[in-house]
Enzyme design. Structure first.
Site, PDB file in Angstrom:
ATOM      1  N   LYS A 272      34.202  35.645  34.986  1.00  0.00           N
ATOM      2  CA  LYS A 272      33.556  35.567  36.331  1.00  0.00           C
ATOM      3  C   LYS A 272      31.935  35.647  36.349  1.00  0.00           C
ATOM      4  O   LYS A 272      31.534  36.313  35.134  1.00  0.00           O
ATOM      5  CB  LYS A 272      33.964  36.983  37.058  1.00  0.00           C
ATOM      6  CG  LYS A 272      35.301  36.661  37.670  1.00  0.00           C
ATOM      7  CD  LYS A 272      35.864  38.094  38.370  1.00  0.00           C
ATOM      8  CE  LYS A 272      37.308  37.811  38.916  1.00  0.00           C
ATOM      9  NZ  LYS A 272      37.645  36.889  39.590  1.00  0.00           N
ATOM     10  N   ARG A 346      48.591  35.457  39.340  1.00  0.00           N
ATOM     11  CA  ARG A 346      50.018  34.428  39.722  1.00  0.00           C
ATOM     12  C   ARG A 346      50.767  34.213  38.170  1.00  0.00           C
ATOM     13  O   ARG A 346      51.945  34.174  38.456  1.00  0.00           O
ATOM     14  CB  ARG A 346      49.794  33.245  40.216  1.00  0.00           C
ATOM     15  CG  ARG A 346      48.749  32.206  39.506  1.00  0.00           C
ATOM     16  CD  ARG A 346      47.931  31.231  40.088  1.00  0.00           C
ATOM     17  NE  ARG A 346      47.034  31.834  40.793  1.00  0.00           N
ATOM     18  CZ  ARG A 346      46.107  30.878  41.668  1.00  0.00           C
ATOM     19  NH1 ARG A 346      46.188  29.597  41.807  1.00  0.00           N
ATOM     20  NH2 ARG A 346      44.972  31.438  42.390  1.00  0.00           N
TER      21      ARG A 346
END
Ligand code: BES
Ligand code: MN
Ligand code: ZN
Length: 493
Positions: A272, A346
């Protein structure tokens, strides 16, 4: 330091308290009960209302100075024009508790004239929210500059069975939220996967729940290649923690609550950008919410079985980290092509959903700070609610609304599934920028087998980057209220 709550039916004017907060509606009038209180204030309350210095607007507050003894201060708190509700009471109580913290009175009495049982529950939860803090890592100011934190909250309400039950429910939810918030606020080097195991053991011991804790080895034995590929970049031991609450017969299928517990999310190899990355310590908020809900459920003892499962690790880049293009195999045998290592939540949830099947759930709900896209779509005021089962989604939406954690339904149409088809594996872990929250939910659905499932994307709601007035910036306690409300509603039916 711990916050204690009590419920009392004392007449407000005869209280001995450093601070009595009185929650009033918009444009309040002087009732008989208020007149009795006004006597102690030598008419200051009447004059204040007559001059319209205090108008009862939402979040409005005004402090009146009382005598040496008895009611020493009166804080008027507005609840606005909305009809009386648990959520309105919660908000006003939070404003009151924040003011009490600024004054440093230590104790706080809360009174909502004309309030019902629901407002008692709201007052407790709100007072806890407004006095919540995480002072552990800050040096206290010198003695003379210190203001006492709120430690004693007493709700003034007429004694009844309903008021006592609502009070107990409020305390349960407040204690659950305190656990979730604390875990949320803890920096990534303090809240580690092992912390979840410790908190889980503590909850299990205090409430007599069953507990399972798995590490890397046990998860490898179960073939949890999706979860473990996220944990591949960190030497920290990942943790799967399952708490089993038994409130009904062994033949009753449980509600299963599942939480994403990324103690920190750097993005991994798909790292990020640096600005605001520090907020990614909140990436464990789903798991914190499950822990908090299990605490509340342990206290409330509803007649239903509930299992709480969390998966915790830290998403780090390293020489051993999983990389884009890699293919991993989840515990149901499905293969996943990793497109972006930052879509890690996920992957963890995939194996938790497969694991959930062993409990034969009547329904499974998961909460996860899953996508930045839900923050863009719904902001910080609504939880994204995803399900292929309309009835199940409605049930969660109703619970969220009752708890003051409103959600909004999102589509999970088949058309979107095209985006997560892979050339080399069964599925890809990302589906591009478009509809990012929906493709994430559809990815999760790939690992659900044989039970209704509702996914809650709490990326925008589990913490707030700004002060909301009634609660300070930081963790909000969402989704504890929704989970608890859902379980309570199911136990009633
Ligand atoms: N934890 C983040 C989601 C997130 C982002 C929560 C911003 C709160 C604020 C999640 O693991 C993530 O990084 N998701 C990616 C998915 C993308 C790579 C498909 C995202 O949303 O950018
Ligand atoms: Mn991520
Ligand atoms: Zn994440």
């Amino acid at each position: 330091m711990p916050l204690t709550f009590s419920l009392a039916a004392t007449a407000p004017a005869s209280l001995e308290t450093p601070l009595l907060a009185v929650v009033l509606p918009s444009e309040p009038t002087l009732t008989d009960e208020l007149t009795a209180l006004d006597g102690l204030l030598h008419g200051a309350l009447m004059r204040t209302l007559a001059r319209r210095d205090f108008r009862g607007g939402r979040d409005e507050s005004l402090l009146l100075v009382g005598g040496e003894q008895g009611v020493q201060r009166v804080l008027l708190v507005g609840r606005g024009t909305a009809p009386l509700s648990r959520i309105g009471a919660r908000r006003a109580a939070a404003v009151a508790a924040r003011q009490a913290g600024k004054l440093g009175t230590g104790a706080l009495h809360l009174w909502l004239p004309g309030g019902d049982a629901a407002s008692v529950e709201g007052l407790v939860i709100g007072a806890a929210a407004g006095s919540w803090g995480y002072p552990d890592l800050q040096t206290p100011p010198p003695e003379r500059d210190r203001r006492a934190r709120v430690e004693q909250v007493t709700i003034i309400a007429p004694d009844s069975e309903a008021a006592r039950a609502a009070f107990a429910a409020g305390v349960a939810v407040a204690e659950g939220q305190a656990i979730a918030k604390r875990l949320g606020q803890m920096p990534g080097n303090y809240c580690t996967p092992e912390t979840f195991a410790e908190v889980g053991r503590d909850i299990a011991t205090r409430h007599g729940m069953g507990i399972t804790v798995l590490g890397r080895k046990e998860m490898a034995d179960l073939g949890m290649g999706a979860f473990l590929c996220v944990a591949q970049g960190t030497p920290q031991e990942p943790r799967l923690v399952a708490l089993e609450y038994r409130g009904a017969g062994a033949d009753q299928r449980p509600v299963v609550l599942i939480g994403k517990g990324l103690c920190f999310d750097t993005g991994g190899i798909s790292i990020k950008p640096a600005p605001e990355m520090e907020w990614m310590k909140f990436d464990m908020s789903g798991a914190g919410g499950v822990m908090g809900a299990m605490e509340a459920i342990g206290r409330l003892k509803p007649a239903i079985n509930v299992v709480g499962i969390i998966g915790s690790t830290t998403n780090m880049p390293s020489g051993e980290a999983v990389k884009p293009g890699d293919v991993v195999r989840a515990s149901n045998g499905k293969t996943i092509e990793i497109i972006n290592t930052d879509a890690e939540g996920r992957l963890v949830l995939a194996d938790l959903l497969v694991f959930a099947k062993r409990y034969n759930p009547s329904i499974a709900l998961d909460a996860a700070t899953l996508t930045g896209a839900i923050v863009i779509g719904l902001g910080q005021h609504a939880v994204g609610v995803f399900s292929t089962d309309r009835t199940a989604a409605d049930e969660v939406l109703a619970a969220g609304e009752a708890a003051g954690e409103p959600g909004w339904p999102m589509p999970m149409w088949d058309e979107y599934r095209e985006q997560i088809k892979s050339d080399v594996a069964d599925v890809k872990n990302t589906g591009g920028r478009a509809a990012g929250s929906i493709t994430a939910a559809l990815f999760l659905q790939e690992f659900v087998d044989g039970f209704p499932f509702v996914h809650l994307d709490v990326a925008g709601t589990a913490y707030s980057q700004s002060d909301l007035g009634w609660i300070p910036k930081g963790p909000t306690g969402t989704p504890v209220g929704t989970f608890v409300e859902f379980v309570r509603a199911r136990a009633r039916t």
